[in-house]
Write a protein that holds these residues in place. Structure first.
Motif, PDB file in Angstrom:
ATOM      1  N   GLU A   5       0.848  -1.190   0.000  1.00  0.00           N
ATOM      2  CA  GLU A   5       0.000   0.000   0.000  1.00  0.00           C
ATOM      3  C   GLU A   5       0.884   1.242   0.000  1.00  0.00           C
ATOM      4  O   GLU A   5       1.354   1.674   1.051  1.00  0.00           O
ATOM      5  N   PRO A   6       1.107   1.818  -1.171  1.00  0.00           N
ATOM      6  CA  PRO A   6       1.937   3.017  -1.203  1.00  0.00           C
ATOM      7  C   PRO A   6       1.271   4.133  -0.397  1.00  0.00           C
ATOM      8  O   PRO A   6       0.056   4.283  -0.410  1.00  0.00           O
ATOM      9  N   ASN A   7       2.060   4.873   0.320  1.00  0.00           N
ATOM     10  CA  ASN A   7       1.603   6.015   1.119  1.00  0.00           C
ATOM     11  C   ASN A   7       0.678   5.607   2.269  1.00  0.00           C
ATOM     12  O   ASN A   7      -0.157   6.395   2.713  1.00  0.00           O
ATOM     13  N   ALA A   8       0.822   4.381   2.751  1.00  0.00           N
ATOM     14  CA  ALA A   8       0.076   3.918   3.926  1.00  0.00           C
ATOM     15  C   ALA A   8       1.085   3.540   5.009  1.00  0.00           C
ATOM     16  O   ALA A   8       2.116   2.928   4.731  1.00  0.00           O
ATOM     17  N   TYR A   9       0.770   3.924   6.232  1.00  0.00           N
ATOM     18  CA  TYR A   9       1.710   3.746   7.333  1.00  0.00           C
ATOM     19  C   TYR A   9       0.984   3.228   8.566  1.00  0.00           C
ATOM     20  O   TYR A   9      -0.177   3.527   8.797  1.00  0.00           O
ATOM     21  N   ARG A  10       1.711   2.474   9.362  1.00  0.00           N
ATOM     22  CA  ARG A  10       1.197   1.944  10.615  1.00  0.00           C
ATOM     23  C   ARG A  10       1.995   2.608  11.742  1.00  0.00           C
ATOM     24  O   ARG A  10       3.216   2.473  11.798  1.00  0.00           O
ATOM     25  N   VAL A  11       1.310   3.315  12.626  1.00  0.00           N
ATOM     26  CA  VAL A  11       1.940   3.933  13.794  1.00  0.00           C
ATOM     27  C   VAL A  11       1.595   3.041  14.988  1.00  0.00           C
ATOM     28  O   VAL A  11       0.434   2.878  15.323  1.00  0.00           O
ATOM     29  N   VAL A  12       2.626   2.445  15.589  1.00  0.00           N
ATOM     30  CA  VAL A  12       2.417   1.525  16.709  1.00  0.00           C
ATOM     31  C   VAL A  12       2.950   2.178  17.982  1.00  0.00           C
ATOM     32  O   VAL A  12       4.102   2.599  18.042  1.00  0.00           O
ATOM     33  N   LEU A  13       2.081   2.249  18.984  1.00  0.00           N
ATOM     34  CA  LEU A  13       2.440   2.836  20.273  1.00  0.00           C
ATOM     35  C   LEU A  13       2.430   1.747  21.335  1.00  0.00           C
ATOM     36  O   LEU A  13       1.527   0.908  21.348  1.00  0.00           O
ATOM     37  N   SER A  14       3.409   1.770  22.197  1.00  0.00           N
ATOM     38  CA  SER A  14       3.451   0.863  23.350  1.00  0.00           C
ATOM     39  C   SER A  14       3.327   1.730  24.594  1.00  0.00           C
ATOM     40  O   SER A  14       4.245   2.487  24.918  1.00  0.00           O
ATOM     41  N   ILE A  15       2.206   1.614  25.268  1.00  0.00           N
ATOM     42  CA  ILE A  15       1.925   2.456  26.423  1.00  0.00           C
ATOM     43  C   ILE A  15       2.320   1.697  27.682  1.00  0.00           C
ATOM     44  O   ILE A  15       1.907   0.549  27.888  1.00  0.00           O
ATOM     45  N   VAL A  16       3.123   2.341  28.499  1.00  0.00           N
ATOM     46  CA  VAL A  16       3.647   1.738  29.721  1.00  0.00           C
ATOM     47  C   VAL A  16       2.497   1.359  30.653  1.00  0.00           C
ATOM     48  O   VAL A  16       1.524   2.108  30.799  1.00  0.00           O
ATOM     49  N   GLU A  17       2.619   0.195  31.283  1.00  0.00           N
ATOM     50  CA  GLU A  17       1.597  -0.269  32.227  1.00  0.00           C
ATOM     51  C   GLU A  17       1.378   0.786  33.314  1.00  0.00           C
ATOM     52  O   GLU A  17       2.328   1.392  33.800  1.00  0.00           O
ATOM     53  N   GLY A  18       0.127   1.015  33.659  1.00  0.00           N
ATOM     54  CA  GLY A  18      -0.212   2.025  34.661  1.00  0.00           C
ATOM     55  C   GLY A  18      -0.576   3.367  34.042  1.00  0.00           C
ATOM     56  O   GLY A  18      -1.025   4.270  34.739  1.00  0.00           O
ATOM     57  N   TYR A  19      -0.355   3.489  32.731  1.00  0.00           N
ATOM     58  CA  TYR A  19      -0.695   4.712  32.004  1.00  0.00           C
ATOM     59  C   TYR A  19      -1.709   4.391  30.912  1.00  0.00           C
ATOM     60  O   TYR A  19      -1.838   3.257  30.475  1.00  0.00           O
ATOM     61  N   HIS A  20      -2.385   5.416  30.463  1.00  0.00           N
ATOM     62  CA  HIS A  20      -3.239   5.330  29.278  1.00  0.00           C
ATOM     63  C   HIS A  20      -3.101   6.653  28.535  1.00  0.00           C
ATOM     64  O   HIS A  20      -2.568   7.622  29.077  1.00  0.00           O
TER      65      HIS A  20
END
Length: 105
Positions: A5-20
């Motif tokens: 998929e040209p010009n398509a991106y996946r942004v992956v976030l890892s949120i630390v336990e205890g936070y949202h």
């Protein structure tokens, strides 16, 4: 980038336990939504379904993201960078909003 998929991106976030972080859109006035943007480019952004939680600082349930979060972004043209905005919170307080540049190339 998302393969095939040209010009398509996946942004992956890892949120630390205890936070949202706040969902998009944020549930309450004064809270900052998690948002992805690109300067001068219109994007199609698919935010994940949020979790609904209640915290000590409000009686109202809030829409939030916890753990691993994946945001899919599609642009009509190639882009060099994205901007990510989010506000991290614990069950009792929120930190100041943060804006980060994400270089893609």
């Amino acid at each position: 980038p998302i393969e095939g998929e040209p010009n398509a991106y996946r942004v992956v976030l890892s949120i630390v336990e205890g936070y949202h972080i706040n969902a998009n859109p944020a549930s309450m006035e004064g809270l900052v939504s998690t948002a992805v943007s690109a300067e001068g480019v219109e994007l199609e952004v698919a935010y994940p379904s949020p979790m609904t939680e209640t915290y000590l600082f409000t009686d109202e349930p809030l829409s939030v993201y916890e753990g691993r979060v994946e945001i899919v972004v599609r642009a009509a043209q190639p882009i060099e960078a994205l901007t990510l905005q989010y506000q991290a919170c614990t069950d009792s307080a929120c930190l100041e909003p943060v804006t980060r540049a994400i270089k893609l190339r």
